[in-house]
Design a protein around this motif. Structure first.
Motif, PDB file in Angstrom:
ATOM      1  N   ALA A   1       0.828  -1.203   0.000  1.00 31.64           N
ATOM      2  CA  ALA A   1       0.000   0.000   0.000  1.00 31.64           C
ATOM      3  C   ALA A   1       0.866   1.258   0.000  1.00 31.64           C
ATOM      4  N   ARG A   2       1.975   1.196   0.728  1.00 29.20           N
ATOM      5  CA  ARG A   2       2.854   2.364   0.799  1.00 29.20           C
ATOM      6  C   ARG A   2       3.833   2.409  -0.371  1.00 29.20           C
ATOM      7  N   TYR A   3       4.318   1.219  -0.804  1.00 27.34           N
ATOM      8  CA  TYR A   3       5.247   1.155  -1.939  1.00 27.34           C
ATOM      9  C   TYR A   3       4.479   0.588  -3.143  1.00 27.34           C
ATOM     10  N   ALA A   4       3.549   1.355  -3.645  1.00 24.02           N
ATOM     11  CA  ALA A   4       2.681   0.880  -4.725  1.00 24.02           C
ATOM     12  C   ALA A   4       3.464   0.595  -5.999  1.00 24.02           C
ATOM     13  N   GLY A   5       4.535   1.327  -6.216  1.00 21.45           N
ATOM     14  CA  GLY A   5       5.355   1.108  -7.402  1.00 21.45           C
ATOM     15  C   GLY A   5       5.998  -0.267  -7.398  1.00 21.45           C
ATOM     16  N   VAL A   6       6.365  -0.729  -6.217  1.00 23.20           N
ATOM     17  CA  VAL A   6       6.954  -2.068  -6.098  1.00 23.20           C
ATOM     18  C   VAL A   6       5.921  -3.121  -6.472  1.00 23.20           C
ATOM     19  N   LYS A   7       4.694  -2.945  -5.995  1.00 23.69           N
ATOM     20  CA  LYS A   7       3.632  -3.897  -6.340  1.00 23.69           C
ATOM     21  C   LYS A   7       3.384  -3.913  -7.844  1.00 23.69           C
ATOM     22  N   SER A   8       3.397  -2.754  -8.464  1.00 22.92           N
ATOM     23  CA  SER A   8       3.192  -2.681  -9.913  1.00 22.92           C
ATOM     24  C   SER A   8       4.314  -3.383 -10.663  1.00 22.92           C
ATOM     25  N   PHE A   9       5.552  -3.188 -10.180  1.00 20.36           N
ATOM     26  CA  PHE A   9       6.698  -3.851 -10.817  1.00 20.36           C
ATOM     27  C   PHE A   9       6.562  -5.369 -10.726  1.00 20.36           C
ATOM     28  N   ILE A  10       6.176  -5.862  -9.565  1.00 20.67           N
ATOM     29  CA  ILE A  10       6.031  -7.311  -9.376  1.00 20.67           C
ATOM     30  C   ILE A  10       4.948  -7.865 -10.296  1.00 20.67           C
ATOM     31  N   ASP A  11       3.801  -7.195 -10.308  1.00 20.10           N
ATOM     32  CA  ASP A  11       2.696  -7.669 -11.155  1.00 20.10           C
ATOM     33  C   ASP A  11       3.089  -7.619 -12.631  1.00 20.10           C
ATOM     34  N   ARG A  12       3.737  -6.536 -13.018  1.00 17.86           N
ATOM     35  CA  ARG A  12       4.140  -6.361 -14.419  1.00 17.86           C
ATOM     36  C   ARG A  12       5.163  -7.419 -14.832  1.00 17.86           C
ATOM     37  N   THR A  13       6.111  -7.700 -13.947  1.00 16.38           N
ATOM     38  CA  THR A  13       7.157  -8.682 -14.248  1.00 16.38           C
ATOM     39  C   THR A  13       6.572 -10.075 -14.414  1.00 16.38           C
ATOM     40  N   ILE A  14       5.668 -10.447 -13.516  1.00 20.02           N
ATOM     41  CA  ILE A  14       5.046 -11.776 -13.606  1.00 20.02           C
ATOM     42  C   ILE A  14       4.235 -11.898 -14.892  1.00 20.02           C
ATOM     43  N   GLU A  15       3.501 -10.851 -15.230  1.00 18.66           N
ATOM     44  CA  GLU A  15       2.672 -10.902 -16.438  1.00 18.66           C
ATOM     45  C   GLU A  15       3.551 -10.999 -17.689  1.00 18.66           C
ATOM     46  N   GLU A  16       4.625 -10.227 -17.753  1.00 17.54           N
ATOM     47  CA  GLU A  16       5.516 -10.276 -18.913  1.00 17.54           C
ATOM     48  C   GLU A  16       6.203 -11.631 -19.015  1.00 17.54           C
ATOM     49  N   THR A  17       6.547 -12.201 -17.867  1.00 20.95           N
ATOM     50  CA  THR A  17       7.194 -13.513 -17.880  1.00 20.95           C
ATOM     51  C   THR A  17       6.241 -14.579 -18.378  1.00 20.95           C
ATOM     52  N   ARG A  18       4.978 -14.469 -18.023  1.00 17.41           N
ATOM     53  CA  ARG A  18       3.983 -15.427 -18.527  1.00 17.41           C
ATOM     54  C   ARG A  18       3.895 -15.357 -20.052  1.00 17.41           C
ATOM     55  N   LYS A  19       3.982 -14.161 -20.591  1.00 20.27           N
ATOM     56  CA  LYS A  19       3.885 -13.996 -22.043  1.00 20.27           C
ATOM     57  C   LYS A  19       5.142 -14.483 -22.754  1.00 20.27           C
ATOM     58  N   GLN A  20       6.311 -14.165 -22.167  1.00 17.55           N
ATOM     59  CA  GLN A  20       7.574 -14.437 -22.858  1.00 17.55           C
ATOM     60  C   GLN A  20       8.196 -15.772 -22.488  1.00 17.55           C
ATOM     61  N   GLY A  21       7.957 -16.218 -21.228  1.00 14.97           N
ATOM     62  CA  GLY A  21       8.590 -17.440 -20.759  1.00 14.97           C
ATOM     63  C   GLY A  21       9.985 -17.225 -20.219  1.00 14.97           C
ATOM     64  N   TYR A  22      10.418 -15.976 -20.102  1.00 10.39           N
ATOM     65  CA  TYR A  22      11.760 -15.688 -19.597  1.00 10.39           C
ATOM     66  C   TYR A  22      11.792 -14.271 -19.024  1.00 10.39           C
ATOM     67  N   VAL A  23      12.867 -13.967 -18.291  1.00 10.47           N
ATOM     68  CA  VAL A  23      13.120 -12.612 -17.808  1.00 10.47           C
ATOM     69  C   VAL A  23      14.528 -12.214 -18.225  1.00 10.47           C
ATOM     70  N   ARG A  24      14.794 -10.935 -18.202  1.00 11.49           N
ATOM     71  CA  ARG A  24      16.125 -10.422 -18.551  1.00 11.49           C
ATOM     72  C   ARG A  24      16.629  -9.477 -17.468  1.00 11.49           C
ATOM     73  N   THR A  25      17.949  -9.390 -17.364  1.00 11.26           N
ATOM     74  CA  THR A  25      18.560  -8.407 -16.485  1.00 11.26           C
ATOM     75  C   THR A  25      18.606  -7.065 -17.217  1.00 11.26           C
ATOM     76  N   LEU A  26      19.057  -6.055 -16.522  1.00 12.60           N
ATOM     77  CA  LEU A  26      19.188  -4.729 -17.123  1.00 12.60           C
ATOM     78  C   LEU A  26      20.107  -4.765 -18.338  1.00 12.60           C
ATOM     79  N   PHE A  27      21.060  -5.687 -18.338  1.00 10.47           N
ATOM     80  CA  PHE A  27      22.051  -5.746 -19.419  1.00 10.47           C
ATOM     81  C   PHE A  27      21.680  -6.765 -20.497  1.00 10.47           C
ATOM     82  N   GLY A  28      20.519  -7.397 -20.359  1.00 13.05           N
ATOM     83  CA  GLY A  28      20.036  -8.284 -21.403  1.00 13.05           C
ATOM     84  C   GLY A  28      20.227  -9.760 -21.152  1.00 13.05           C
ATOM     85  N   ARG A  29      20.877 -10.143 -20.038  1.00 18.12           N
ATOM     86  CA  ARG A  29      21.026 -11.571 -19.751  1.00 18.12           C
ATOM     87  C   ARG A  29      19.641 -12.198 -19.581  1.00 18.12           C
ATOM     88  N   MET A  30      19.468 -13.379 -20.153  1.00 18.02           N
ATOM     89  CA  MET A  30      18.151 -14.003 -20.201  1.00 18.02           C
ATOM     90  C   MET A  30      18.116 -15.253 -19.330  1.00 18.02           C
TER      91      MET A  30
END
Length: 937
Positions: free
Chosen positions: A802-831
């Motif tokens: 509730a206080r760190y709403a941006g963190v919650k959005s990041f978590i939700d966004r990351t999980i949703e993108e991972t579901r679509k792509q099947g992978y995650v990347r680091t800031l430098f592109g490592r997969m």
């Protein structure tokens, strides 16, 4: 495709073989029994899936089990018996039961309840197991093992019928099963083989030893005790012990029922009298039908060699690397001639082409490694499933070889020959075995000639021991493969070749040829997956940095370790004696079995949950931690284990690994973790505990050489800063921009405590919340960590979001993108692939979601410190400093600095670490000096 079979025999030989084979044993596999055991065991120990998310654990264990069965017994006749979906004759029979009479403790009488039906209480097959059944069937087809089944009957009935028919024809029969129901089939010709219990063979005498009755009375015992799994009711209230006692006394179910009034125990007597028809029907349900309309066809069951092409196609799809490795020699031929003893003109041709085109090369260790793996068998093949528990792969000669190779890095000159491979324009590839002559040395050190190797760092150590400094543009197939497949357990040349469908390198020329062939294939894939930058700017340039760090090593104060050894020994003795006093007996504290007996049987402490049919009592860390809150002995066992681990792994082990200068040379693994972090072995210096006083004491033994001091440079809260960067949460970002203490801020926001009233305990709890969120912690996990009710932990997490709403959005966004792509990347592109993100198994899916959240943070932090190491190493050379980088441990770098270079090194290290990348919040590195690794200031 056609399979490889034994050569044809002439008529005389065929007759002779037929006579011998006619009495060969028949092996009947209770297939579903083992599939379920394999599935449940692997779910607990190490779930497996392909990069695309296909679950594979049960298939993997099942194929290994078949491989081991064939290796151990070489069965002449073998068949896999399956259950058929749909109704069986027992379903109709069970309907006759209608109602059950159960004892009601509330009513103090027997009451009637409706009977749900045969196997009605069985849960549906897990979705991820159901997805594997077609692949298990394909594996049997590829291995040329026939699948037998009969509509309307269960596998037990098919096995019973075939066992009867085979034994009547004079064959011994081995029923491969771990199911006790099969014991009713045992006689002088039919036995049960349980591979899960060290190939235990159960004959009639063993049945009596296990159950207390001979095989012909097994049905009677089962009829009385019932079967909760199959929903066979039995006689309510008569369990394992009572059923055996009654059959031993009366001889059969019918006799027990007829003479029920003679049964002394009232509950047994009334149960028998109230449930006569139910018990008799239960006997029919548990009786295996040995007259199924199916004919024994030994010709169909005769074992033959596998269909290698079908097996290869399947194992490639399932990503079973070592199984592919075992198949590879017979599947694909090299595209080049592998020449062990080249002629003069071939050697001349190589030296003419190599300077222009570059060349691939392999050391003798690569060829020996390939031969070791091929001859000793894969570690996966040696994996077995113990009773309800999957064991890790058994060590092989290869493991010992690799350990020996690692421990000798830079110490012994091993190879004298190299495998080399060169591909010139419009000419056949040359793959040769060459002696390490001055001409070849010159080529290796030529800065203009490209080289293609597998594991550049290890290769550099071995060549350095021979006085050769490898120079020139380098391509490392191990690092290319790692960029593509960071989740694979191994990046050895033989595994990478097998995964790519290349010939398995079994010689020096073969190893060189494999590297030559893999290079363009892997490079293309790296480019397609946008991983070129990760490979070229991080992983590859880090290799010479790690090579220098390993060569340098870190100095150890042997006297300090000797003092610690004596101190730890005394502490272990003190703790042990206190444990023995509390237990009122002496025992082996290191033995989980003896410890469990003392804690839970002798002392009567609350038992943990029992997993599986083996009824094994766990004495794992989490079990002891739960007990430790109320029982001193559990806390002491935890302390004993901690002391013993530190003493054996570090205090006593490190002195054995030092060189003549009292320096220890660890080996950094740059291609072994899914996140991109480094790990270290021989010794592992990254797991020395830092949060305990005893762990910090060990760090005191890591010292600087005379005239030097140690410099520690540690990223400050880097993963939380990265969370602020990725989430762009205003509150979190502002805290780091203004220098506010993030843990105090969280304590204030989540716990509602004013900063001026904050104590250390409350801040520590907030710290657990902060880092727990980074790792995707659940309310259950946070509750356990803070020793609070789960509801309270859930409230803290809700307040945090509730206080760190941006963190919650990041978590939700990351999980949703991972579901679509099947992978995650680091800031430098490592997969990193996250295949289980769509799993229907809640535990696997939850772990995948937590991994998806943490990987961009932990992986980016790992890449940052690697880039900082590369930059610092370059500046040390540019400034011609004698400072040496000696260790990397997670977010910390350790340097050995001449005292006259301290002022020069600080800005180099700090600037390199803090400006390695520009984030939306400042990056901070804390630097401190000291004469040992513990006392830094």
């Amino acid at each position: 495709m056609a399979s490889i079979r034994a050569p044809l025999l002439d008529s005389h030989s065929m007759t002779a073989e037929t006579e011998v084979a006619s009495k060969q044993p028949v092996f009947l596999l209770d297939t579903m029994s083992f599939i379920f055991r394999a599935y449940h065991a692997m779910q607990r120990s190490r779930p497996m899936s392909t990069r695309s998310g296909l679950p594979t654990a049960a298939t993997y264990v099942f194929v290994n089990m078949i491989t081991k069965l064939r290796a151990d017994f070489a069965p002449h006749y073998l068949a896999a018996v399956f259950d058929v979906s749909g109704a069986v004759f027992r379903d109709a029979k069970a309907q006759e039961i209608g109602v059950l009479r159960r004892w009601s403790s509330k009513d103090k009488a027997f009451v009637e309840i409706s009977y749900e039906g045969y196997k009605a209480q069985r849960e549906a097959m897990p979705e991820d197991l159901a997805r594997q059944l077609p692949y298990i069937r394909r594996s049997l087809e590829a291995l040329h093992i026939p699948i037998l089944e009969a509509a309307g009957f269960e596998a037990d009935d098919v096995i019973g019928t075939l066992a009867r028919q085979a034994s009547e024809e004079g064959h011994e029969v081995f029923i491969v099963s771990g199911d006790k129901d099969m014991m009713q089939l045992i006689n002088e010709h039919v036995r049960v083989l349980n591979p899960q219990k060290d190939n235990l063979v159960i004959d009639p005498a063993k049945v009596i030893e296990i159950l207390g009755v001979p095989p012909q009375q097994v049905i009677d015992v089962m009829a009385l005790r019932g079967d909760t799994i199959d929903n066979v009711p039995g006689a309510p209230g008569i369990g394992d012990k009572g059923s055996v006692e009654l059959i031993q006394q009366f001889g059969s179910v019918e006799a027990v029922l007829d003479r029920a009034e003679e049964v002394k125990r009232k509950t047994y007597r009334e149960s028998l009298q109230q449930n006569r028809e139910t018990v008799l029907l239960s006997k029919e349900l548990v009786t295996i039908d040995c007259n199924v309309p199916i004919e024994l066809d030994l010709a169909q069951m005769q074992t033959t060699d596998p269909d290698l092409e079908a097996a290869r196609e399947l194992f490639t799809e399932l990503e079973f690397t070592s199984m592919l490795r075992d198949l590879a020699p017979g599947i694909k031929k090299p595209t080049a001639e592998l020449i062990e003893d080249p002629a003069a003109e071939q050697i001349t041709a190589f030296f003419a082409a190599a300077p222009k085109h570059g060349f691939a090369f392999a050391l003798d260790k690569d060829a020996r490694l390939a031969r070791s793996e091929s001859s000793s068998g894969s570690t996966e093949t040696n994996a077995e499933v113990a009773e309800e528990e999957a064991l890790p792969p058994m060590p092989t000669l290869l493991d010992a070889f690799e350990a020996a190779e690692e421990s000798q890095v830079g110490k012994e000159a091993t190879p004298e020959y190299l495998g080399v491979s060169v591909k010139a324009d419009d000419k056949p590839e040359l793959a040769l075995r060459l002696q390490l002559t001055p001409q070849l040395r010159t080529l290796l050190e030529n800065e203009q000639v490209p080289k293609f190797v597998h594991d550049w760092k290890s290769t550099s150590h071995h060549l350095s021991a021979l006085g050769v400094t490898l120079r020139g543009p380098i391509t490392d197939t191990m690092l290319l493969s790692y960029a593509l497949n960071p989740t694979h357990a191994t990046q050895s040349l033989i595994d990478v070749a097998a995964r790519a469908g290349q010939p398995v390198p079994a010689s020096l020329p073969g190893a060189a040829h494999a590297i030559q062939t893999l290079t363009p294939t892997l490079r293309k894939e790296v480019e397609e997956h946008k991983l070129t930058s990760v490979y070229e700017t991080i992983d590859l340039p880090l290799v010479p940095v790690l090579f220098r760090m390993e060569s340098s090593g870190v100095r150890i104060h042997l006297g300090a370790l000797d003092e610690l050894s004596q101190r730890f020994g005394s502490e272990i003795h003190r703790v042990s004696e206190r444990i023995f006093i509390l237990a009122d007996r002496r025992f082996n504290i290191n033995s989980p079995k003896q410890l469990g007996e003392v804690l839970f049987t002798h002392m009567g402490l609350p038992k943990p949950l029992i997993y599986g049919k083996g009824k094994k009592i766990s004495t794992a860390q989490d079990v002891l931690e739960n007990l430790a809150e109320e029982h001193e002995i559990a806390q002491l066992v935890i302390e004993f284990r901690h002391l013993a681990k530190l003493k054996s792994n570090y205090v006593d082990a490190l002195p054995l690994l030092v060189d003549k200068d009292s320096r220890v040379h660890t080996t950094f693994n740059a291609a072994s973790t899914a996140t991109g972090r480094l790990s270290s072995v021989n010794p592992n210096l990254q797991n020395i505990p830092i949060r305990t006083e005893l762990g910090r004491e060990i760090r005191a033994a890591f010292v600087a050489a005379p005239g030097y001091r140690l410099l520690s440079a540690d990223y400050s809260q880097i993963e939380l800063r990265l969370m602020a960067h990725f989430s762009e949460d205003p509150l979190l970002a502002d805290a780091y921009r203004t220098g506010r203490d993030i843990h105090t801020l969280t304590a204030s926001e989540v716990f509602g405590i004013s900063p001026d009233k904050m104590d250390k305990h409350t801040r520590a709890r907030a710290k657990a919340v902060n880092f727990g969120i980074v790792y995707g912690i659940s309310a259950f996990g946070l509750a356990a960590q803070l020793s609070i009710p789960q509801g309270e932990a859930k409230l803290y997490i809700e307040r945090y979001f509730a206080r760190y709403a941006g963190v919650k959005s990041f978590i939700d966004r990351t999980i949703e993108e991972t579901r679509k792509q099947g992978y995650v990347r680091t800031l430098f592109g490592r997969m990193r692939p996250i295949p289980d993100i769509e799993s229907r198994n809640a535990n696997q899916r939850g772990f995948a979601e937590r991994t998806a959240i943490n990987t961009p943070l932990q992986g980016t932090a790992a890449d940052m410190i690697k880039l900082a190491m590369i930059a610092i190493d370059r500046k040390l050379a540019e400034h011609k400093l004698r400072t040496r980088m000696v260790l990397q441990v997670h977010d910390e770098l350790l340097f050995e600095v001449p005292e006259d270079e301290e002022d020069a090194i600080v800005p180099i290290v700090k600037d390199s670490m803090e400006n390695v990348v520009t984030l939306k919040v400042p990056i901070e590195a804390d630097l401190s000096f000291g004469h040992n690794w513990r006392d830094m200031e």
